[in-house]
Design a protein around this motif. Structure first.
Motif, PDB file in Angstrom:
ATOM      1  N   LEU A   9     -93.296 110.481  39.257  1.00 20.06           N
ATOM      2  CA  LEU A   9     -92.637 111.401  40.179  1.00 20.06           C
ATOM      3  C   LEU A   9     -93.142 112.839  40.096  1.00 20.06           C
ATOM      4  O   LEU A   9     -92.971 113.595  41.049  1.00 20.06           O
ATOM      5  CB  LEU A   9     -91.123 111.371  39.952  1.00 20.06           C
ATOM      6  CG  LEU A   9     -90.456 110.048  40.315  1.00 20.06           C
ATOM      7  CD1 LEU A   9     -88.977 110.089  39.997  1.00 20.06           C
ATOM      8  CD2 LEU A   9     -90.685 109.712  41.766  1.00 20.06           C
ATOM      9  N   GLY A  10     -93.738 113.238  38.980  1.00 28.52           N
ATOM     10  CA  GLY A  10     -94.328 114.579  38.898  1.00 28.52           C
ATOM     11  C   GLY A  10     -95.441 114.744  39.922  1.00 28.52           C
ATOM     12  O   GLY A  10     -95.360 115.589  40.820  1.00 28.52           O
ATOM     13  N   PRO A  11     -96.493 113.924  39.819  1.00 24.36           N
ATOM     14  CA  PRO A  11     -97.554 113.991  40.834  1.00 24.36           C
ATOM     15  C   PRO A  11     -97.053 113.622  42.231  1.00 24.36           C
ATOM     16  O   PRO A  11     -97.541 114.144  43.233  1.00 24.36           O
ATOM     17  CB  PRO A  11     -98.595 112.975  40.352  1.00 24.36           C
ATOM     18  CG  PRO A  11     -98.345 112.840  38.896  1.00 24.36           C
ATOM     19  CD  PRO A  11     -96.871 113.039  38.716  1.00 24.36           C
ATOM     20  N   ILE A  70     -82.562 118.897  42.985  1.00 22.80           N
ATOM     21  CA  ILE A  70     -83.566 119.542  42.150  1.00 22.80           C
ATOM     22  C   ILE A  70     -84.907 119.595  42.869  1.00 22.80           C
ATOM     23  O   ILE A  70     -85.537 120.642  42.971  1.00 22.80           O
ATOM     24  CB  ILE A  70     -83.722 118.816  40.792  1.00 22.80           C
ATOM     25  CG1 ILE A  70     -82.409 118.836  40.021  1.00 22.80           C
ATOM     26  CG2 ILE A  70     -84.831 119.422  39.967  1.00 22.80           C
ATOM     27  CD1 ILE A  70     -81.926 120.194  39.633  1.00 22.80           C
ATOM     28  N   ALA A  71     -85.368 118.465  43.372  1.00 22.61           N
ATOM     29  CA  ALA A  71     -86.679 118.418  44.013  1.00 22.61           C
ATOM     30  C   ALA A  71     -86.693 119.221  45.305  1.00 22.61           C
ATOM     31  O   ALA A  71     -87.618 119.984  45.557  1.00 22.61           O
ATOM     32  CB  ALA A  71     -87.084 116.972  44.302  1.00 22.61           C
ATOM     33  N   CYS A 104     -86.209 114.739  34.829  1.00 24.87           N
ATOM     34  CA  CYS A 104     -85.475 115.009  33.584  1.00 24.87           C
ATOM     35  C   CYS A 104     -83.965 115.064  33.832  1.00 24.87           C
ATOM     36  O   CYS A 104     -83.180 114.596  33.000  1.00 24.87           O
ATOM     37  CB  CYS A 104     -85.946 116.318  32.964  1.00 24.87           C
ATOM     38  SG  CYS A 104     -87.627 116.243  32.330  1.00 24.87           S
ATOM     39  N   VAL A 105     -83.559 115.619  34.945  1.00 21.94           N
ATOM     40  CA  VAL A 105     -82.136 115.704  35.264  1.00 21.94           C
ATOM     41  C   VAL A 105     -81.593 114.334  35.681  1.00 21.94           C
ATOM     42  O   VAL A 105     -80.467 113.965  35.344  1.00 21.94           O
ATOM     43  CB  VAL A 105     -81.895 116.740  36.389  1.00 21.94           C
ATOM     44  CG1 VAL A 105     -80.473 116.688  36.900  1.00 21.94           C
ATOM     45  CG2 VAL A 105     -82.237 118.136  35.890  1.00 21.94           C
ATOM     46  N   SER A 141     -91.287 120.617  40.213  1.00 26.89           N
ATOM     47  CA  SER A 141     -90.019 120.139  40.776  1.00 26.89           C
ATOM     48  C   SER A 141     -89.835 118.638  40.553  1.00 26.89           C
ATOM     49  O   SER A 141     -88.732 118.184  40.254  1.00 26.89           O
ATOM     50  CB  SER A 141     -89.916 120.485  42.260  1.00 26.89           C
ATOM     51  OG  SER A 141     -90.824 119.727  43.020  1.00 26.89           O
ATOM     52  N   GLY A 142     -90.904 117.856  40.674  1.00 25.69           N
ATOM     53  CA  GLY A 142     -90.810 116.428  40.406  1.00 25.69           C
ATOM     54  C   GLY A 142     -90.485 116.142  38.950  1.00 25.69           C
ATOM     55  O   GLY A 142     -89.696 115.241  38.631  1.00 25.69           O
TER      56      GLY A 142
END
Length: 130
Positions: free
Chosen positions: A108-110, A18-19, A54-55, A48-49
């Motif tokens: 992980l988003g940032p 995903i990322a 979420c996955v 993407s993060g």
């Protein structure tokens, strides 16, 4: 040589697919506004993060249940990744598979945004100077 357990491999693979797959920005031959380009790359990395978190989180929950203490001493309740996810879903509901999602997204988003920005700018610098 270290070995990777299948549940860890599935968890890491889902995050990397995903990322890594969604973080590839399009290249334009035209020069763009540097601020807009920075914000676009930041948004792509953040998205993407977040999506990969979420996955990936149900696999993390399953891994934690398998590695943690079993509910009844001497009896193994959680055995495999998918068996554990199914059991958690049946006993505790869908949302139990997403415990800890908010802190993970906040990390992980940032983190995805910073990773993409560093990669893009270092890669650009190396292409220009080496």
């Amino acid at each position: 040589m270290t070995t990777t357990k299948p549940r860890s491999l599935a968890r890491e693979a889902s995050h990397q697919i995903i990322a890594g797959g969604s973080a590839a920005p399009r290249r334009s031959s035209q020069e763009q506004d540097p601020t807009l380009e920075f914000l676009r790359k930041f948004a792509i990395g953040l998205t993407s993060g977040t999506i990969s978190s979420c996955v990936n989180i149900p696999f993390d929950v399953a891994k934690s249940r398998i590695q943690g203490p079993q509910p009844v001493p001497g009896e193994i309740k959680y055995r495999t990744c998918f068996q554990t996810m199914g059991l958690v879903y049946r006993e505790e509901g869908y949302l139990a598979l997403y415990k800890g999602l908010v802190p993970k997204i906040m990390r992980l988003g940032p983190g995805g945004a910073v990773m993409l920005l560093v990669y893009e700018y270092v890669s650009g610098w190396l292409q220009e100077n080496w």
